[in-house]
Design a protein around this motif. Structure first.
Motif, PDB file in Angstrom:
ATOM      1  N   LEU A 305     -16.133 -39.794  21.124  1.00 32.31           N
ATOM      2  CA  LEU A 305     -16.282 -39.203  19.757  1.00 32.31           C
ATOM      3  C   LEU A 305     -17.090 -38.109  19.542  1.00 32.31           C
ATOM      4  N   ALA A 306     -16.928 -37.208  18.537  1.00 42.37           N
ATOM      5  CA  ALA A 306     -17.676 -36.053  18.182  1.00 42.37           C
ATOM      6  C   ALA A 306     -17.707 -36.173  16.657  1.00 42.37           C
ATOM      7  N   PRO A 307     -18.994 -35.777  16.174  1.00 43.35           N
ATOM      8  CA  PRO A 307     -19.152 -35.427  14.617  1.00 43.35           C
ATOM      9  C   PRO A 307     -18.168 -34.426  14.086  1.00 43.35           C
ATOM     10  N   THR A 308     -17.480 -34.839  13.203  1.00 48.06           N
ATOM     11  CA  THR A 308     -16.574 -33.988  12.618  1.00 48.06           C
ATOM     12  C   THR A 308     -17.435 -32.748  11.925  1.00 48.06           C
ATOM     13  N   VAL A 309     -16.959 -31.636  12.228  1.00 48.11           N
ATOM     14  CA  VAL A 309     -17.576 -30.421  11.732  1.00 48.11           C
ATOM     15  C   VAL A 309     -16.597 -29.269  11.374  1.00 48.11           C
ATOM     16  N   LEU A 310     -16.758 -28.795  10.164  1.00 48.78           N
ATOM     17  CA  LEU A 310     -16.283 -27.807   9.479  1.00 48.78           C
ATOM     18  C   LEU A 310     -16.368 -26.328  10.154  1.00 48.78           C
ATOM     19  N   LYS A 311     -15.374 -25.968  10.930  1.00 46.18           N
ATOM     20  CA  LYS A 311     -15.753 -24.699  11.637  1.00 46.18           C
ATOM     21  C   LYS A 311     -15.207 -23.532  10.776  1.00 46.18           C
ATOM     22  N   ARG A 312     -16.177 -23.291   9.810  1.00 45.25           N
ATOM     23  CA  ARG A 312     -16.080 -21.995   9.187  1.00 45.25           C
ATOM     24  C   ARG A 312     -17.480 -20.970   9.124  1.00 45.25           C
ATOM     25  N   PRO A 313     -17.401 -19.679   9.100  1.00 46.23           N
ATOM     26  CA  PRO A 313     -18.580 -19.263   8.947  1.00 46.23           C
ATOM     27  C   PRO A 313     -19.123 -19.293   7.533  1.00 46.23           C
ATOM     28  N   PRO A 314     -20.277 -18.450   7.462  1.00 45.08           N
ATOM     29  CA  PRO A 314     -20.706 -18.479   6.034  1.00 45.08           C
ATOM     30  C   PRO A 314     -19.977 -17.596   5.197  1.00 45.08           C
ATOM     31  N   LEU A 315     -19.745 -17.864   3.924  1.00 45.52           N
ATOM     32  CA  LEU A 315     -18.766 -17.108   3.073  1.00 45.52           C
ATOM     33  C   LEU A 315     -19.383 -15.762   2.979  1.00 45.52           C
ATOM     34  N   GLU A 316     -18.286 -14.911   2.958  1.00 44.33           N
ATOM     35  CA  GLU A 316     -18.884 -13.558   2.597  1.00 44.33           C
ATOM     36  C   GLU A 316     -19.447 -13.209   1.214  1.00 44.33           C
ATOM     37  N   THR A 317     -20.175 -12.417   1.162  1.00 45.11           N
ATOM     38  CA  THR A 317     -20.973 -12.120  -0.179  1.00 45.11           C
ATOM     39  C   THR A 317     -21.119 -10.511  -0.393  1.00 45.11           C
ATOM     40  N   GLY A 318     -21.451 -10.188  -1.560  1.00 48.47           N
ATOM     41  CA  GLY A 318     -21.567  -8.753  -2.010  1.00 48.47           C
ATOM     42  C   GLY A 318     -20.688  -7.898  -1.724  1.00 48.47           C
ATOM     43  N   GLU A 319     -20.949  -6.881  -1.116  1.00 52.42           N
ATOM     44  CA  GLU A 319     -20.027  -5.780  -0.636  1.00 52.42           C
ATOM     45  C   GLU A 319     -18.932  -6.440   0.319  1.00 52.42           C
ATOM     46  N   ALA A 320     -19.325  -7.075   1.204  1.00 53.49           N
ATOM     47  CA  ALA A 320     -18.385  -7.661   2.180  1.00 53.49           C
ATOM     48  C   ALA A 320     -17.190  -8.342   1.341  1.00 53.49           C
ATOM     49  N   LEU A 321     -17.576  -9.195   0.609  1.00 53.45           N
ATOM     50  CA  LEU A 321     -16.472  -9.921  -0.248  1.00 53.45           C
ATOM     51  C   LEU A 321     -15.590  -8.938  -1.129  1.00 53.45           C
ATOM     52  N   LYS A 322     -16.211  -8.041  -1.499  1.00 49.38           N
ATOM     53  CA  LYS A 322     -15.470  -7.033  -2.469  1.00 49.38           C
ATOM     54  C   LYS A 322     -14.376  -6.286  -1.338  1.00 49.38           C
ATOM     55  N   GLN A 323     -15.074  -6.012  -0.358  1.00 44.78           N
ATOM     56  CA  GLN A 323     -14.111  -5.139   0.435  1.00 44.78           C
ATOM     57  C   GLN A 323     -12.857  -6.169   1.109  1.00 44.78           C
ATOM     58  N   LYS A 324     -13.146  -7.469   1.282  1.00 42.92           N
ATOM     59  CA  LYS A 324     -12.289  -8.224   1.719  1.00 42.92           C
ATOM     60  C   LYS A 324     -11.029  -8.231   0.558  1.00 42.92           C
ATOM     61  N   LEU A 325     -11.226  -8.569  -0.750  1.00 45.34           N
ATOM     62  CA  LEU A 325     -10.556  -8.432  -1.799  1.00 45.34           C
ATOM     63  C   LEU A 325      -9.871  -6.972  -2.129  1.00 45.34           C
ATOM     64  N   ASP A 326     -10.505  -6.008  -1.678  1.00 49.73           N
ATOM     65  CA  ASP A 326      -9.915  -4.785  -1.941  1.00 49.73           C
ATOM     66  C   ASP A 326      -8.872  -4.390  -0.882  1.00 49.73           C
ATOM     67  N   TRP A 327      -9.038  -5.154   0.218  1.00 46.11           N
ATOM     68  CA  TRP A 327      -8.205  -5.075   1.370  1.00 46.11           C
ATOM     69  C   TRP A 327      -6.741  -5.397   1.057  1.00 46.11           C
ATOM     70  N   VAL A 328      -6.731  -6.519   0.103  1.00 44.10           N
ATOM     71  CA  VAL A 328      -5.535  -7.240  -0.169  1.00 44.10           C
ATOM     72  C   VAL A 328      -4.282  -6.144  -0.342  1.00 44.10           C
ATOM     73  N   SER A 329      -4.858  -5.140  -1.197  1.00 46.93           N
ATOM     74  CA  SER A 329      -3.873  -3.989  -1.587  1.00 46.93           C
ATOM     75  C   SER A 329      -3.509  -2.857  -0.721  1.00 46.93           C
ATOM     76  N   LYS A 330      -4.169  -2.858   0.518  1.00 47.31           N
ATOM     77  CA  LYS A 330      -3.973  -1.822   1.475  1.00 47.31           C
ATOM     78  C   LYS A 330      -3.446  -2.467   2.676  1.00 47.31           C
ATOM     79  N   ARG A 331      -3.297  -3.572   3.032  1.00 48.81           N
ATOM     80  CA  ARG A 331      -2.538  -4.096   3.997  1.00 48.81           C
ATOM     81  C   ARG A 331      -0.991  -4.354   4.039  1.00 48.81           C
ATOM     82  N   SER A 332      -0.321  -4.473   5.271  1.00 44.66           N
ATOM     83  CA  SER A 332       1.029  -4.644   5.281  1.00 44.66           C
ATOM     84  C   SER A 332       1.395  -5.893   5.655  1.00 44.66           C
ATOM     85  N   SER A 333       2.435  -6.505   5.155  1.00 48.43           N
ATOM     86  CA  SER A 333       2.923  -8.055   5.605  1.00 48.43           C
ATOM     87  C   SER A 333       3.216  -8.103   7.158  1.00 48.43           C
ATOM     88  N   ARG A 334       2.886  -9.087   7.726  1.00 49.77           N
ATOM     89  CA  ARG A 334       3.453  -9.059   9.204  1.00 49.77           C
ATOM     90  C   ARG A 334       4.726  -9.396   9.319  1.00 49.77           C
TER      91      ARG A 334
END
Length: 500
Positions: A305-334
């Motif tokens: 057994l191993a402890p169950t661990v949520l494998k997520r990095p810390p949430l983006e904040t500030g400018e990094a978060l804003k850039q991620k949301l702005d990126w949605v308008s700029k990217r192209s579908s796969r």
């Protein structure tokens, strides 16, 4: 983005924690019928998630133990009408059927599996139950059903959803896979052809670490699958993640009969024998000690057994978060999207006025299955215990856990339309959630959504119980159902890298 929202990004932070587990000892019968000691969860503490089994024997023990799991959602006494209906269909009296019927208004999990069904040409005992849940098959569904069940197995294994894992074990046996072949899904992918291995990698990442989805995973799959098949595959995996969250969130006990998909133990293939069915079947020497390559293993482990661990990095904040949301308008579908006129023809009044949303153009690759998916998303708006504002807050919380930027941007816009105050939005990413601007009731429901979104078994019994105490079983059931659907939406839309 409005200027008044800038301070929100600066305020968003998260604290990361790793949950432990209580380890006990439980005896298991090995293939020779002798007692063998295996470290397992004996009595799961209500404030801790179950541990993650690393080996096949430990996994099988969990499948068997959870037949006696305590359901999480309280139910009222049977009404005369329920008893009458149950006389002709005993399944309607089961725990899961009742909470869905009483608290959601539907009694089938088929809404999660719009893309999970078999091709129209498939007709066997292993496909009959899914046909009952989904209705008429989509003529454009083309992926082999056995292959999809293997993807379902991988999603359930990565999510540590023992209920779904047990059902897929049974379905794979009925489909003709051997014990060693199923064991290879967990630790020996080289056994399978490259065409399946690349899909396995996609399923594992999209399930357990959606923030690591990248073009390389899609490009590897495009060597073998068309864009339409990729939509089918990601839609199926997304649905499997939804049903994992529903089963674990509601605490549905493991089926005593293998889910009616066949039987193991001493019962003949295809039979259902409540006494004979057991998941504790022999594991070959080749696979008995192998560690899973599907589950996320934490920093430490104890035995199997191993402890169950949520494998997520810390949430983006500030400018990094804003850039991620702005990126949605700029990217192209796969993958290619369907023309807007074809979407309106296929989905009719389900399509809103104005520009057709990209997510509808994505699922319109399948006019039948896609319409079912759209209908399931639209039906969420009718959940009477969840206000539009609370739904938009859940959308945000769940999308942030999944790094689903298309969904997160839509959620932010919806919160603003619903008049959710900026200080509330700023606090939704805090861990633990504060109560300075969020009510205790909403906080409890948001905790259920947040943890269930991150990983199905990170959500604990005590968190569900607190939400039931504050908001009632109907509201909690609706949050679990809603979050399950949003987890599917996030994986499908972000896997396709949709733009607005």
């Amino acid at each position: 983005m409005r200027k008044s929202m800038k301070w929100v990004f600066a305020a968003l932070v998260i604290q990361t924690c790793v949950s432990g587990v209580v380890i006990g000892q439980e005896a298991r019968r090995d293939s020779a019928g002798k007692e063998a000691s295996l470290a397992l969860v004996e009595t799961n503490r209500e404030d801790e998630p179950r541990a993650t089994p690393l080996t096949r024997d430990a996994m099988k023990q969990y499948l068997e133990d959870l037949k006696t799991r305590k359901p999480r959602i309280p139910l009222p006494a049977l009404t005369e009408e329920e008893a009458k209906n149950g006389a002709s269909d005993p399944r309607a009296l089961g725990y899961e059927s009742r909470i869905r019927s009483l608290y959601i208004g539907e009694n089938s999990v088929g809404s999660y599996l719009a893309f999970g069904g078999p091709p129209a040409s498939a007709n066997s005992a292993s496909t009959s139950s899914i046909r009952r849940a989904l209705g008429a098959p989509d003529p454009l569904i083309s992926l082999d059903y056995g292959f999809k069940v293997r993807l379902f197995w991988l999603a359930a294994r990565a999510n540590n959803c023992q209920y779904c894992l047990g059902h897929q074990e049974s379905k794979l046996l009925v489909a003709g896979m051997s014990e060693d072949e199923i064991a290879a899904l967990d630790s020996d992918w080289e056994y399978f052809p490259e065409k399946e291995r690349v899909a396995f990698a996609l399923a594992r990442t999209l399930t357990g670490e959606p923030h690591l989805m990248d073009d390389a995973l899609i490009d590897a799959c495009k060597k073998f699958y068309s864009d339409q098949q990729l939509v089918e595959m990601m839609g199926a995996i997304a649905g499997y993640n939804a049903i994992n969250r529903w089963k674990e969130g509601a605490g549905v006990p493991q089926s005593h009969n293998g889910g009616n998909f066949g039987s193991q133990g001493n019962a003949p293939s295809g039979a259902v024998d409540l006494d004979a069915h057991s998941y504790l079947t022999p594991t070959s020497d080749k696979y008995r000690s192998r560690i899973s390559r599907v589950v996320g293993i934490g920093q430490s482990k104890r035995g199997d057994l191993a402890p169950t661990v949520l494998k997520r990095p810390p949430l983006e904040t500030g400018e990094a978060l804003k850039q991620k949301l702005d990126w949605v308008s700029k990217r192209s579908s796969r993958v290619a999207l369907v023309d807007e006129s074809a979407v309106r023809e296929a989905f009719g009044d389900l399509v809103p006025e104005g520009k057709v949303p990209a997510w509808m153009r994505l699922v319109a690759h399948f006019p039948v299955s896609g319409k079912r998916f759209v209908e399931s998303m639209v039906s969420l708006k009718r959940l009477d215990e969840l206000s539009p504002a609370l739904q938009s807050e859940i959308d945000w919380v769940v999308a942030r856990q999944d790094r689903a930027w298309y969904a997160a941007k839509r959620a932010l816009e919806d919160m603003q339309k619903c008049g959710v105050r900026e200080e509330v939005i700023a606090e939704l990413d805090l861990d633990p959630l504060p109560t300075s601007v969020i009510s205790e009731k909403d906080k409890a429901l948001l905790v259920v959504a947040k943890n269930l979104a991150g990983s199905p078994i990170v959500l604990t019994d005590s968190q569900v119980q607190k939400a039931v105490d504050l908001a009632g079983p109907r509201a909690v059931t609706q949050v679990i159902h809603y979050t399950a659907n949003r987890a599917a939406f996030n994986r499908l839309t972000e896997g396709a890298l949709l733009s607005d």
